[in-house]
Write a protein that holds these residues in place. Structure first.
Motif, PDB file in Angstrom:
ATOM      1  N   ALA A 269      31.385  13.377   6.195  1.00  0.00           N
ATOM      2  CA  ALA A 269      32.828  13.224   6.381  1.00  0.00           C
ATOM      3  C   ALA A 269      33.151  11.780   6.738  1.00  0.00           C
ATOM      4  O   ALA A 269      32.313  11.050   7.285  1.00  0.00           O
ATOM      5  CB  ALA A 269      33.337  14.157   7.472  1.00  0.00           C
ATOM      6  N   GLU A 270      34.364  11.380   6.405  1.00  0.00           N
ATOM      7  CA  GLU A 270      34.868  10.055   6.742  1.00  0.00           C
ATOM      8  C   GLU A 270      36.320  10.193   7.173  1.00  0.00           C
ATOM      9  O   GLU A 270      37.000  11.170   6.825  1.00  0.00           O
ATOM     10  CB  GLU A 270      34.782   9.101   5.542  1.00  0.00           C
ATOM     11  CG  GLU A 270      33.384   8.838   5.033  1.00  0.00           C
ATOM     12  CD  GLU A 270      32.595   7.882   5.908  1.00  0.00           C
ATOM     13  OE1 GLU A 270      33.186   7.316   6.853  1.00  0.00           O
ATOM     14  OE2 GLU A 270      31.392   7.699   5.640  1.00  0.00           O
ATOM     15  N   ALA A 271      36.808   9.204   7.924  1.00  0.00           N
ATOM     16  CA  ALA A 271      38.209   9.169   8.352  1.00  0.00           C
ATOM     17  C   ALA A 271      38.817   7.839   7.932  1.00  0.00           C
ATOM     18  O   ALA A 271      38.193   6.780   8.081  1.00  0.00           O
ATOM     19  CB  ALA A 271      38.319   9.343   9.861  1.00  0.00           C
ATOM     20  N   ILE A 272      40.037   7.893   7.391  1.00  0.00           N
ATOM     21  CA  ILE A 272      40.743   6.694   6.940  1.00  0.00           C
ATOM     22  C   ILE A 272      42.168   6.742   7.458  1.00  0.00           C
ATOM     23  O   ILE A 272      42.824   7.786   7.401  1.00  0.00           O
ATOM     24  CB  ILE A 272      40.772   6.591   5.399  1.00  0.00           C
ATOM     25  CG1 ILE A 272      39.376   6.737   4.798  1.00  0.00           C
ATOM     26  CG2 ILE A 272      41.383   5.253   4.966  1.00  0.00           C
ATOM     27  CD1 ILE A 272      39.364   6.721   3.271  1.00  0.00           C
ATOM     28  N   ALA A 273      42.679   5.609   7.926  1.00  0.00           N
ATOM     29  CA  ALA A 273      44.048   5.539   8.419  1.00  0.00           C
ATOM     30  C   ALA A 273      45.037   5.639   7.263  1.00  0.00           C
ATOM     31  O   ALA A 273      44.824   5.082   6.185  1.00  0.00           O
ATOM     32  CB  ALA A 273      44.268   4.241   9.181  1.00  0.00           C
ATOM     33  N   LEU A 274      46.141   6.368   7.505  1.00  0.00           N
ATOM     34  CA  LEU A 274      47.194   6.496   6.505  1.00  0.00           C
ATOM     35  C   LEU A 274      48.479   6.945   7.181  1.00  0.00           C
ATOM     36  O   LEU A 274      48.483   7.927   7.920  1.00  0.00           O
ATOM     37  CB  LEU A 274      46.806   7.523   5.428  1.00  0.00           C
ATOM     38  CG  LEU A 274      47.895   7.878   4.417  1.00  0.00           C
ATOM     39  CD1 LEU A 274      48.197   6.685   3.508  1.00  0.00           C
ATOM     40  CD2 LEU A 274      47.504   9.098   3.583  1.00  0.00           C
ATOM     41  N   ASP A 275      49.559   6.246   6.896  1.00  0.00           N
ATOM     42  CA  ASP A 275      50.896   6.678   7.291  1.00  0.00           C
ATOM     43  C   ASP A 275      51.597   7.122   6.020  1.00  0.00           C
ATOM     44  O   ASP A 275      51.950   6.296   5.173  1.00  0.00           O
ATOM     45  CB  ASP A 275      51.653   5.529   7.952  1.00  0.00           C
ATOM     46  CG  ASP A 275      53.036   5.944   8.458  1.00  0.00           C
ATOM     47  OD1 ASP A 275      53.526   7.014   8.045  1.00  0.00           O
ATOM     48  OD2 ASP A 275      53.625   5.182   9.251  1.00  0.00           O
ATOM     49  N   VAL A 276      51.793   8.432   5.856  1.00  0.00           N
ATOM     50  CA  VAL A 276      52.329   8.940   4.595  1.00  0.00           C
ATOM     51  C   VAL A 276      53.799   8.593   4.401  1.00  0.00           C
ATOM     52  O   VAL A 276      54.355   8.851   3.327  1.00  0.00           O
ATOM     53  CB  VAL A 276      52.135  10.467   4.461  1.00  0.00           C
ATOM     54  CG1 VAL A 276      50.664  10.821   4.451  1.00  0.00           C
ATOM     55  CG2 VAL A 276      52.885  11.210   5.544  1.00  0.00           C
ATOM     56  N   THR A 277      54.439   8.001   5.400  1.00  0.00           N
ATOM     57  CA  THR A 277      55.830   7.583   5.237  1.00  0.00           C
ATOM     58  C   THR A 277      55.936   6.151   4.708  1.00  0.00           C
ATOM     59  O   THR A 277      57.031   5.722   4.342  1.00  0.00           O
ATOM     60  CB  THR A 277      56.608   7.673   6.561  1.00  0.00           C
ATOM     61  OG1 THR A 277      56.126   6.685   7.481  1.00  0.00           O
ATOM     62  CG2 THR A 277      56.471   9.059   7.171  1.00  0.00           C
ATOM     63  N   LYS A 278      54.834   5.425   4.671  1.00  0.00           N
ATOM     64  CA  LYS A 278      54.853   4.029   4.221  1.00  0.00           C
ATOM     65  C   LYS A 278      54.263   3.950   2.816  1.00  0.00           C
ATOM     66  O   LYS A 278      53.073   3.686   2.620  1.00  0.00           O
ATOM     67  CB  LYS A 278      54.079   3.141   5.201  1.00  0.00           C
ATOM     68  CG  LYS A 278      54.749   3.055   6.565  1.00  0.00           C
ATOM     69  CD  LYS A 278      54.015   2.117   7.504  1.00  0.00           C
ATOM     70  CE  LYS A 278      54.740   2.008   8.848  1.00  0.00           C
ATOM     71  NZ  LYS A 278      54.011   1.122   9.797  1.00  0.00           N
ATOM     72  N   ILE A 279      55.118   4.172   1.837  1.00  0.00           N
ATOM     73  CA  ILE A 279      54.670   4.261   0.452  1.00  0.00           C
ATOM     74  C   ILE A 279      54.081   2.938  -0.029  1.00  0.00           C
ATOM     75  O   ILE A 279      53.155   2.922  -0.851  1.00  0.00           O
ATOM     76  CB  ILE A 279      55.846   4.716  -0.434  1.00  0.00           C
ATOM     77  CG1 ILE A 279      56.218   6.158  -0.054  1.00  0.00           C
ATOM     78  CG2 ILE A 279      55.507   4.640  -1.915  1.00  0.00           C
ATOM     79  CD1 ILE A 279      57.511   6.632  -0.637  1.00  0.00           C
ATOM     80  N   SER A 280      54.576   1.824   0.495  1.00  0.00           N
ATOM     81  CA  SER A 280      54.054   0.523   0.080  1.00  0.00           C
ATOM     82  C   SER A 280      52.587   0.337   0.461  1.00  0.00           C
ATOM     83  O   SER A 280      51.895  -0.514  -0.112  1.00  0.00           O
ATOM     84  CB  SER A 280      54.886  -0.600   0.703  1.00  0.00           C
ATOM     85  OG  SER A 280      54.816  -0.552   2.125  1.00  0.00           O
ATOM     86  N   SER A 281      52.097   1.146   1.412  1.00  0.00           N
ATOM     87  CA  SER A 281      50.702   1.030   1.838  1.00  0.00           C
ATOM     88  C   SER A 281      49.749   1.867   0.984  1.00  0.00           C
ATOM     89  O   SER A 281      48.530   1.758   1.135  1.00  0.00           O
ATOM     90  CB  SER A 281      50.561   1.460   3.304  1.00  0.00           C
ATOM     91  OG  SER A 281      50.710   2.879   3.442  1.00  0.00           O
TER      92      SER A 281
END
Length: 250
Positions: free
Chosen positions: A53-65
């Motif tokens: 398993a791995e974990a990656i940061a993501l803000d699903v509200t920031k489409i530009s990212s």
């Protein structure tokens, strides 16, 4: 080995889904926004069980990212699994915000829209090049799309849009044999809802009384269904909304 990406996988239903999928031998990538410690805890639990398993940061509200997230995901797929693709996407990240229609602000509405509909739409679009043919998309919706619950109108409207989007995904991605289904939880005790239930035991009792099985559910009740739907055993289920609520308000 099938590899699954689960957004909002640091706690609640997302964390349960990650652990249940790992038990079925799937490789897991969980995303997190504000709770990295929770995501790392999920990763460690899976590794202790002998999984990857791995974990990656993501803000699903920031489409530009999203393009940067796709690059990070591609790097993790290559380094951990020697793959350039993955096999399952669970659009799970989200939150609740209960307020009567006359009191909802534009900021509140936009927040729910961005995380529950706009985010999943454009994240799926961004990740399609990395999805293997024959993959599976699961969009997490809600029983509030079927049962009108006062105070849940903006949340339910966004989840209802996601249910419609699910069918369109199944139709448009069909030539690549990519399935799309929605899972619609009923009343579930999670990290997000526990505080509300603890502060208002009568609310929990009311929901339990409206459920045929006489209780509210747990995160694992939904996590097991997600894992089962992602497995090859259910490869002929497509374009459906599956309610997981113990017979809520029937």
């Amino acid at each position: 080995m099938n590899i699954v990406v689960i957004t909002g996988g640091s706690r609640g239903i997302g964390a349960s889904a990650a652990l249940q999928c790992a038990k079925k031998g799937m490789g897991i990538i969980v995303t997190y926004n504000s709770h990295p410690a929770g995501a790392e805890s999920v990763v460690r639990k899976i590794e202790v069980q002998g999984g990857k398993a791995e974990a990656i940061a993501l803000d699903v509200t920031k489409i530009s990212s999203f393009p940067v997230f796709r690059e990070n995901l591609a790097a993790v797929l290559a380094s951990t699994w020697g793959r350039n693709s993955f096999d399952g996407l669970v659009n799970n990240a989200g939150y609740g915000n209960f307020n009567a229609i006359e009191g909802v602000t534009e900021t509140e509405f936009d927040g729910l829209l961005n995380v529950h509909l706009k985010g999943p739409f454009f994240l799926t679009q961004t990740l399609l090049p990395l999805m293997a043919d024959g993959s599976h998309i699961i969009n997490m919706t809600s029983a509030t799309t079927r049962v009108a619950t006062p105070g849940a109108a903006p949340y339910a409207a966004c989840k209802g849009g996601l249910e419609v989007l699910t069918r369109y995904m199944a139709k448009e991605f069909g030539p690549r044999r990519i399935r799309a289904n929605a899972i619609s939880p009923g009343a579930i005790r999670t990290d997000m809802t526990s505080e509300a239930f603890d502060q208002s035991p009568e609310f929990e009792s009311m929901l339990a009384g409206q459920t045929a099985l006489g209780k509210i559910g747990a995160a694992d009740d939904v996590g097991r269904v997600i894992a089962g739907l992602l497995s090859d055993d259910n490869a002929w289920i497509n374009a459906q909304t599956i309610e997981v609520g113990g017979g809520y308000n029937i």
